[in-house]
Design an enzyme around this catalytic site. Structure first.
Site, mmCIF file in Angstrom:
data_model
loop_
_atom_site.group_PDB
_atom_site.id
_atom_site.type_symbol
_atom_site.label_atom_id
_atom_site.label_comp_id
_atom_site.label_asym_id
_atom_site.label_seq_id
_atom_site.Cartn_x
_atom_site.Cartn_y
_atom_site.Cartn_z
ATOM 1 N N PRO A 138 -21.703 -9.952 -15.985
ATOM 2 C CA PRO A 138 -20.898 -11.157 -16.190
ATOM 3 C C PRO A 138 -19.848 -11.044 -17.289
ATOM 4 O O PRO A 138 -18.694 -11.460 -17.092
ATOM 5 C CB PRO A 138 -21.956 -12.223 -16.526
ATOM 6 C CG PRO A 138 -23.167 -11.770 -15.766
ATOM 7 C CD PRO A 138 -23.148 -10.264 -15.868
ATOM 8 N N ASN A 139 -20.205 -10.497 -18.436
ATOM 9 C CA ASN A 139 -19.263 -10.430 -19.545
ATOM 10 C C ASN A 139 -18.054 -9.560 -19.207
ATOM 11 O O ASN A 139 -16.902 -9.922 -19.492
ATOM 12 C CB ASN A 139 -19.964 -9.894 -20.793
ATOM 13 C CG ASN A 139 -19.094 -9.978 -22.028
ATOM 14 O OD1 ASN A 139 -18.647 -11.060 -22.413
ATOM 15 N ND2 ASN A 139 -18.836 -8.839 -22.662
ATOM 16 N N ASP A 165 0.858 -1.191 0.000
ATOM 17 C CA ASP A 165 0.000 0.000 0.000
ATOM 18 C C ASP A 165 0.890 1.236 0.000
ATOM 19 O O ASP A 165 1.135 1.846 1.046
ATOM 20 C CB ASP A 165 -0.934 -0.003 1.215
ATOM 21 C CG ASP A 165 -1.969 -1.116 1.132
ATOM 22 O OD1 ASP A 165 -2.697 -1.169 0.116
ATOM 23 O OD2 ASP A 165 -2.041 -1.933 2.061
ATOM 24 N N LYS A 175 -11.038 -6.951 -6.833
ATOM 25 C CA LYS A 175 -12.431 -7.206 -6.426
ATOM 26 C C LYS A 175 -13.428 -6.859 -7.535
ATOM 27 O O LYS A 175 -14.340 -6.044 -7.355
ATOM 28 C CB LYS A 175 -12.768 -6.417 -5.158
ATOM 29 C CG LYS A 175 -11.887 -6.735 -3.957
ATOM 30 C CD LYS A 175 -12.320 -5.923 -2.746
ATOM 31 C CE LYS A 175 -11.458 -6.190 -1.530
ATOM 32 N NZ LYS A 175 -10.088 -5.586 -1.669
#
EC number: 4.1.1.23
Length: 245
Positions: free
Chosen positions: A78-79, A22, A73
Site C-alpha cells: 500500500p505505501n 506504443d 498498473k
C-alpha cells in the site's frame, strides 16, 4: 502545435477516445502526435514508453495540449503504491491506474494519496481482468470464476474503496453500468474500428458498440497509430460516435 505546460492550457476534449502510444522510438512517437489534434483524443503512455523516455516525455505530450492516461498498473504494498500514484498526480496526468488484485488496503491507500490534490487529482482507475485473459488463463492462476465474474468481483471491490472506475472489457460494460451506476467510469481497451485486425486483444468491440455498451473511455491503438492519415481516422471515429450517441 505546442501549448504551455500548465494544466489550465491543455486542450479540452469531449471525445471518449484514448490513443495508445506504443513506440520504441521517441521521435517516431512525437512525429505521430504532431499529426493529430488534442481536441480529438487523449493519449495513453504505458510501461515501455515510460521506462524508455520517462516523465519528460509525458511533459512533452502535455505541452502539445494532450491529457495523459499514465497506464502503469501499479501493484505493490500500500505505501509504495500510494507514493507512486501521488507521483503521477505531481506529473499532472489526467488518469492513472492500479491493479484491483492488489487488494482493498492498496487501493484505499492510493485513493487517499490523491486527497491533497483536490480537483487537480487524476482519475484513479483499477484494472480488473486484462483483455487478453480468457477463462483458461484464469484457471492457470487458480481462479475458477469466468473472466466476467472475476472482473465484476474486482470492480465491486474497486468501488467500495472509492476509486473512480475500472478498466474492463466492453462485454462487461453493460452490466457494470447497471450494477455500479453511471458515475463509475469504465475504461476499455481492445476497441477496434470495423475491419481492423484484432491483434493481441481477445475481447474486442467497435467504438460504436462500446459506446452503446456504456463505455466512458475507449482505448484505441494501432488502427490510429498505423493509419496513413491518423488525424482523419480520429475525426471519422469521433463523427461515427456522435452519430451513434
Amino acid at each position: 502545435m505546442t501549448l504551455t505546460a500548465s494544466s489550465s492550457s491543455r486542450a479540452v476534449t469531449n471525445s471518449p477516445v484514448v490513443v495508445a502510444l506504443d513506440y520504441h522510438n521517441r521521435d517516431d512517437a512525437l512525429s505521430f502526435v504532431d499529426k493529430i489534434d488534442p481536441r480529438d483524443c487523449r493519449l495513453k503512455v504505458g510501461k515501455e514508453m515510460f521506462t524508455l523516455f520517462g516523465p519528460q516525455f509525458v511533459r512533452e505530450l502535455q505541452q502539445r495540449g494532450f491529457d495523459i492516461f499514465l497506464d502503469l498498473k501499479f501493484h505493490d504494498i500500500p505505501n509504495t503504491a500510494a507514493h507512486a500514484v501521488a507521483a503521477a498526480a505531481d506529473l499532472g496526468v489526467w488518469m492513472v491506474n492500479v491493479h484491483a488484485s492488489g487488494g482493498a488496503r492498496m487501493m484505499t491507500a492510493a485513493r487517499e494519496a490523491l486527497v491533497p490534490f483536490g480537483k487537480d487529482a487524476p482519475l484513479l482507475i483499477a484494472v480488473t481482468v486484462l483483455t487478453s485473459m480468457e477463462a483458461s488463463d484464469l484457471a492457470d492462476l487458480g481462479v475458477t470464476l469466468s473472466p466476467a465474474d472475476y472482473a465484476e468481483r474486482l470492480a465491486a471491490l474497486t468501488q467500495k474503496c472509492g476509486l473512480d472506475g475500472v478498466v474492463c472489457s466492453a462485454q462487461e460494460a453493460v452490466r457494470f453500468k447497471q450494477v455500479f451506476g453511471q458515475e463509475f467510469k469504465l475504461v476499455t481497451p481492445g476497441i477496434r474500428p470495423q475491419g481492423s485486425d484484432a491483434g493481441d486483444q481477445r475481447r474486442i468491440m467497435t467504438p460504436e458498440q462500446a459506446l452503446a455498451a456504456g463505455v466512458d473511455y475507449m482505448v484505441i491503438g494501432r488502427p490510429v497509430t498505423q493509419s496513413v492519415d491518423p488525424a482523419q481516422t480520429l475525426k471519422a471515429i469521433n463523427a461515427s460516435l456522435q452519430r451513434s450517441a
